[in-house]
Design a protein around this motif. Structure first.
Motif, PDB file in Angstrom:
ATOM      1  N   ASN A 236     -10.283  26.800 -41.806  1.00 40.25           N
ATOM      2  CA  ASN A 236      -9.685  26.074 -42.774  1.00 40.25           C
ATOM      3  C   ASN A 236     -10.000  24.613 -42.795  1.00 40.25           C
ATOM      4  O   ASN A 236      -9.555  23.711 -41.905  1.00 40.25           O
ATOM      5  N   ASN A 237     -11.157  23.857 -43.356  1.00 42.04           N
ATOM      6  CA  ASN A 237     -10.905  22.919 -43.291  1.00 42.04           C
ATOM      7  C   ASN A 237     -11.438  22.523 -41.923  1.00 42.04           C
ATOM      8  O   ASN A 237     -11.263  21.433 -41.592  1.00 42.04           O
ATOM      9  N   GLY A 238     -12.763  23.409 -41.363  1.00 42.51           N
ATOM     10  CA  GLY A 238     -12.782  22.674 -40.333  1.00 42.51           C
ATOM     11  C   GLY A 238     -12.443  22.760 -39.045  1.00 42.51           C
ATOM     12  O   GLY A 238     -12.486  22.758 -37.724  1.00 42.51           O
ATOM     13  N   HIS A 239     -10.564  23.755 -39.295  1.00 42.02           N
ATOM     14  CA  HIS A 239      -9.604  24.220 -38.116  1.00 42.02           C
ATOM     15  C   HIS A 239      -9.635  25.317 -38.089  1.00 42.02           C
ATOM     16  O   HIS A 239     -10.299  26.240 -38.583  1.00 42.02           O
ATOM     17  N   ILE A 240      -9.152  25.990 -36.589  1.00 45.50           N
ATOM     18  CA  ILE A 240      -9.394  26.817 -36.587  1.00 45.50           C
ATOM     19  C   ILE A 240      -7.938  27.443 -37.136  1.00 45.50           C
ATOM     20  O   ILE A 240      -7.023  27.232 -36.273  1.00 45.50           O
ATOM     21  N   LEU A 241      -7.405  28.296 -37.897  1.00 40.86           N
ATOM     22  CA  LEU A 241      -5.964  28.661 -37.936  1.00 40.86           C
ATOM     23  C   LEU A 241      -5.690  29.909 -37.536  1.00 40.86           C
ATOM     24  O   LEU A 241      -6.557  30.914 -37.201  1.00 40.86           O
ATOM     25  N   LEU A 242      -4.882  30.138 -36.393  1.00 39.89           N
ATOM     26  CA  LEU A 242      -4.290  31.268 -35.806  1.00 39.89           C
ATOM     27  C   LEU A 242      -3.435  31.824 -35.486  1.00 39.89           C
ATOM     28  O   LEU A 242      -2.463  30.563 -35.604  1.00 39.89           O
ATOM     29  N   GLU A 243      -3.124  33.050 -35.773  1.00 39.35           N
ATOM     30  CA  GLU A 243      -1.359  34.078 -36.662  1.00 39.35           C
ATOM     31  C   GLU A 243      -1.490  34.871 -35.160  1.00 39.35           C
ATOM     32  O   GLU A 243      -1.899  35.861 -35.383  1.00 39.35           O
ATOM     33  N   VAL A 244       0.098  34.656 -34.844  1.00 39.00           N
ATOM     34  CA  VAL A 244      -0.319  35.871 -33.874  1.00 39.00           C
ATOM     35  C   VAL A 244       1.419  35.931 -33.805  1.00 39.00           C
ATOM     36  O   VAL A 244       2.694  35.676 -34.328  1.00 39.00           O
ATOM     37  N   ARG A 245       1.695  37.457 -34.375  1.00 37.84           N
ATOM     38  CA  ARG A 245       3.136  38.094 -34.086  1.00 37.84           C
ATOM     39  C   ARG A 245       4.213  37.497 -32.853  1.00 37.84           C
ATOM     40  O   ARG A 245       3.561  37.256 -31.613  1.00 37.84           O
ATOM     41  N   LYS A 246       5.045  37.961 -32.793  1.00 33.99           N
ATOM     42  CA  LYS A 246       5.960  37.285 -31.406  1.00 33.99           C
ATOM     43  C   LYS A 246       5.320  38.598 -30.693  1.00 33.99           C
ATOM     44  O   LYS A 246       4.925  40.192 -30.506  1.00 33.99           O
ATOM     45  N   SER A 247       4.954  37.281 -28.715  1.00 33.70           N
ATOM     46  CA  SER A 247       3.973  38.514 -28.007  1.00 33.70           C
ATOM     47  C   SER A 247       4.684  37.389 -27.167  1.00 33.70           C
ATOM     48  O   SER A 247       5.242  36.480 -27.285  1.00 33.70           O
ATOM     49  N   VAL A 248       4.539  37.802 -25.868  1.00 32.18           N
ATOM     50  CA  VAL A 248       4.409  37.122 -24.521  1.00 32.18           C
ATOM     51  C   VAL A 248       3.018  37.438 -23.964  1.00 32.18           C
ATOM     52  O   VAL A 248       2.470  38.340 -23.102  1.00 32.18           O
ATOM     53  N   LEU A 249       2.468  36.445 -23.084  1.00 31.44           N
ATOM     54  CA  LEU A 249       0.904  36.322 -22.335  1.00 31.44           C
ATOM     55  C   LEU A 249       1.345  36.173 -21.364  1.00 31.44           C
ATOM     56  O   LEU A 249       1.748  35.310 -20.334  1.00 31.44           O
ATOM     57  N   LEU A 250       1.843  37.298 -20.850  1.00 31.38           N
ATOM     58  CA  LEU A 250       1.850  37.533 -19.504  1.00 31.38           C
ATOM     59  C   LEU A 250       1.102  36.777 -18.283  1.00 31.38           C
ATOM     60  O   LEU A 250      -0.551  36.283 -18.124  1.00 31.38           O
TER      61      LEU A 250
END
Length: 325
Positions: A236-250
């Motif tokens: 999006n306009n030279g940016h990376i849009l990351l969407e993530v569901r509720k989660s835990v990065l162990l």
């Protein structure tokens, strides 16, 4: 003087088949019917007859000539919400007309084509994971100490996804050519089930300039721990849009990964990054709200959302936050 036309003539004028017109004549919702003047006597009259003015009105209200926002979104590979944001921001021309009893946004073919030509990256949210090959977007590959990444996944059809890698030297290779040259994946992932729950936390990262950027490391971690079923990635306009569901990065904690957590907090657009004893919680920041309306008000809200090709949740969110995509 009133002019009358036959069923065949009416179908031709509407640009539909006679079979489709029969269905419209007998539609279960009377307000969506095209009413013949001789419904009860048409057999003896040799077929249905219609007032020409009724057919013209029906075409104006029920037969669309241009693209709805839903159809325009499909052309770009984006959501109707994305199209409505373009409309709100004045980036794409549109007009509003009555269609099937509702006010509806329409976009002309040539207007959508103009937007695509001026914004060639607008539809690049095609695929982020190929189940067949196990390849995912921004996946690192290695060869003789050098690193390349998957920079594009393009869905060609329901069965085939085309992957392209870019090396540190700027060379672009197809996935097949890269494997022939000896490039091997440095990280592989396993599929995870989709998480129940509404919404996503959103991160907006600047597009990295180097193959070893920590931003790519963050995206890899989400692929490994959250899985592609719980993620969305787009440019999006030279940016990376990351969407993530509720989660835990162990295992991702301030004591072990301070730079990674700092970047998560710096580039989060909506949601929360919360440190836990065993890792980092990525929360959507959304909470449920219960309110009561009459049945008529409920129908009105649903109709307005449907009119814009949105779920009621997305429609209400758009009213509260007009800048949301």
């Amino acid at each position: 003087m009133e002019t009358y036309i036959s069923l065949t003539e009416a179908a031709k004028f509407l640009g539909i088949t006679t079979t489709s017109l029969y269905k419209i004549i007998n539609h279960e919702q009377t307000e969506k019917r095209l009413e013949p003047v001789n419904r009860t006597t048409h057999r003896g009259d040799g077929g249905y007859r219609f007032r020409a003015t009724d057919v013209e009105t029906f075409k104006r209200n029920y037969v669309k000539q241009d693209l709805t926002s839903v159809e325009a979104g499909r052309r770009l590979g984006r959501s109707p919400t994305f199209i409505h944001k373009l409309i709100r921001d004045g980036l794409i021309g549109y007009y509003e007309e009555e269609y099937r009893g509702k006010r509806t946004f329409f976009i002309k073919e040539e207007e959508l084509e103009r937007y695509q030509n001026e914004h060639p990256d607008s539809g690049k949210s095609d695929a982020i994971y190929d189940k067949k090959s196990g390849v995912f977007l921004y996946q690192p590959f290695g060869k003789d100490g050098a690193v390349a990444r998957v920079m594009e996944l393009k869905r060609l059809n329901n069965k085939k996804i085309e992957a392209k890698l870019r090396t540190g030297d700027g060379e672009t290779l197809s996935y097949e050519e890269a494997r022939r040259q000896g490039w091997k994946p440095l990280i592989e992932i396993t599929e995870r089930k989709a998480v129940n729950g509404y919404g996503y936390a959103q991160f907006e990262f600047p597009k990295p300039q180097s193959q070893d950027s920590i931003i790519y490391t963050i995206i890899e971690e989400f692929f490994k721990q959250t899985g592609p079923a719980n993620m969305k990635l787009s440019l999006n306009n030279g940016h990376i849009l990351l969407e993530v569901r509720k989660s835990v990065l162990l295992g991702i904690m301030p004591a072990t990964h301070p730079d990674l957590i700092d970047k998560l907090k710096l580039f989060i657009k909506s949601g929360e990054v919360i440190s836990k004893y065993d890792g980092t919680l990525i929360d959507t920041g959304l909470v449920p709200v219960t309110f009561f309306v009459s049945e008529q008000e409920r129908k009105e809200l649903l109709m307005r959302a449907e009119q814009e090709g949105l779920s009621l949740q997305d429609w209400l969110t758009g009213r509260l936050n007009p800048s949301a995509e």
